[in-house]
Design a protein around this motif. Structure first.
Motif, PDB file in Angstrom:
ATOM      1  N   ILE A   1       0.837  -1.208   0.000  1.00 30.41           N
ATOM      2  CA  ILE A   1       0.000   0.000   0.000  1.00 30.41           C
ATOM      3  C   ILE A   1       0.866   1.250   0.000  1.00 30.41           C
ATOM      4  O   ILE A   1       0.620   2.205  -0.750  1.00 30.41           O
ATOM      5  CB  ILE A   1      -0.973  -0.013   1.196  1.00 30.41           C
ATOM      6  N   VAL A   2       1.917   1.275   0.815  1.00 25.38           N
ATOM      7  CA  VAL A   2       2.811   2.438   0.877  1.00 25.38           C
ATOM      8  C   VAL A   2       3.502   2.638  -0.470  1.00 25.38           C
ATOM      9  O   VAL A   2       3.597   3.771  -0.966  1.00 25.38           O
ATOM     10  CB  VAL A   2       3.830   2.272   2.029  1.00 25.38           C
TER      11      VAL A   2
ATOM     12  N   THR B   1       2.422   1.650  -3.427  1.00 26.88           N
ATOM     13  CA  THR B   1       1.407   2.063  -4.403  1.00 26.88           C
ATOM     14  C   THR B   1       1.072   3.543  -4.243  1.00 26.88           C
ATOM     15  O   THR B   1       1.013   4.288  -5.225  1.00 26.88           O
ATOM     16  CB  THR B   1       0.136   1.219  -4.253  1.00 26.88           C
ATOM     17  N   LEU B   2       0.855   3.973  -3.006  1.00 26.98           N
ATOM     18  CA  LEU B   2       0.544   5.386  -2.770  1.00 26.98           C
ATOM     19  C   LEU B   2       1.723   6.282  -3.131  1.00 26.98           C
ATOM     20  O   LEU B   2       1.547   7.365  -3.711  1.00 26.98           O
ATOM     21  CB  LEU B   2       0.138   5.600  -1.307  1.00 26.98           C
ATOM     22  N   GLY B   3       2.928   5.865  -2.798  1.00 30.96           N
ATOM     23  CA  GLY B   3       4.109   6.655  -3.138  1.00 30.96           C
ATOM     24  C   GLY B   3       4.290   6.790  -4.642  1.00 30.96           C
ATOM     25  O   GLY B   3       4.575   7.880  -5.154  1.00 30.96           O
ATOM     26  N   THR B   4       4.117   5.697  -5.352  1.00 33.12           N
ATOM     27  CA  THR B   4       4.237   5.729  -6.809  1.00 33.12           C
ATOM     28  C   THR B   4       3.148   6.608  -7.414  1.00 33.12           C
ATOM     29  O   THR B   4       3.404   7.380  -8.343  1.00 33.12           O
ATOM     30  CB  THR B   4       4.155   4.303  -7.377  1.00 33.12           C
ATOM     31  N   SER B   5       1.952   6.501  -6.900  1.00 34.75           N
ATOM     32  CA  SER B   5       0.840   7.313  -7.407  1.00 34.75           C
ATOM     33  C   SER B   5       1.100   8.801  -7.178  1.00 34.75           C
ATOM     34  O   SER B   5       0.864   9.625  -8.071  1.00 34.75           O
ATOM     35  CB  SER B   5      -0.472   6.924  -6.736  1.00 34.75           C
ATOM     36  N   LEU B   6       1.558   9.142  -5.987  1.00 28.16           N
ATOM     37  CA  LEU B   6       1.855  10.550  -5.694  1.00 28.16           C
ATOM     38  C   LEU B   6       2.991  11.069  -6.569  1.00 28.16           C
ATOM     39  O   LEU B   6       2.941  12.196  -7.067  1.00 28.16           O
ATOM     40  CB  LEU B   6       2.198  10.722  -4.220  1.00 28.16           C
TER      41      LEU B   6
END
Length: 89
Positions: A15-16, A18-23
């Motif tokens: 999750i971390v 995925t969120l980091g890549t998305s941001l």
């Protein structure tokens, strides 16, 4: 470690990431879009500034020509008086 804890840790890391890549991707997209807009505005402004520069240069040249004519006229007025008959020695 039990399988449940290991699953929770791996899920949290996923999750971390995925969120980091998305941001990161969203930030890169915004920066690219802002750069495109700034380039467009810069092009418009440079075109307008060039037009104003040409107009101003033309006006300055016209004023320089007028000043030259004015200086010649003033020199004629301030010069020695012209006489029709010259005195002979």
């Amino acid at each position: 470690m039990t399988i449940e804890i290991l699953t929770i840790v791996i899920s949290a890391i996923g999750i971390v990431l995925t969120l980091g890549t998305s941001l990161f991707a969203a930030g890169a997209w915004m920066v690219r879009r802002i750069d495109d807009r700034i380039d467009a505005v810069e092009e418009k402004l440079s075109t307008r500034i060039d037009a104003v520069d040409e107009k101003l240069s033309a006006r300055i040249d016209a004023v320089a020509a007028d000043v030259t004519d004015l200086r010649i006229s003033v020199a004629r007025l301030e010069g020695p008086p012209r006489r029709l008959v010259t005195a002979s020695r």
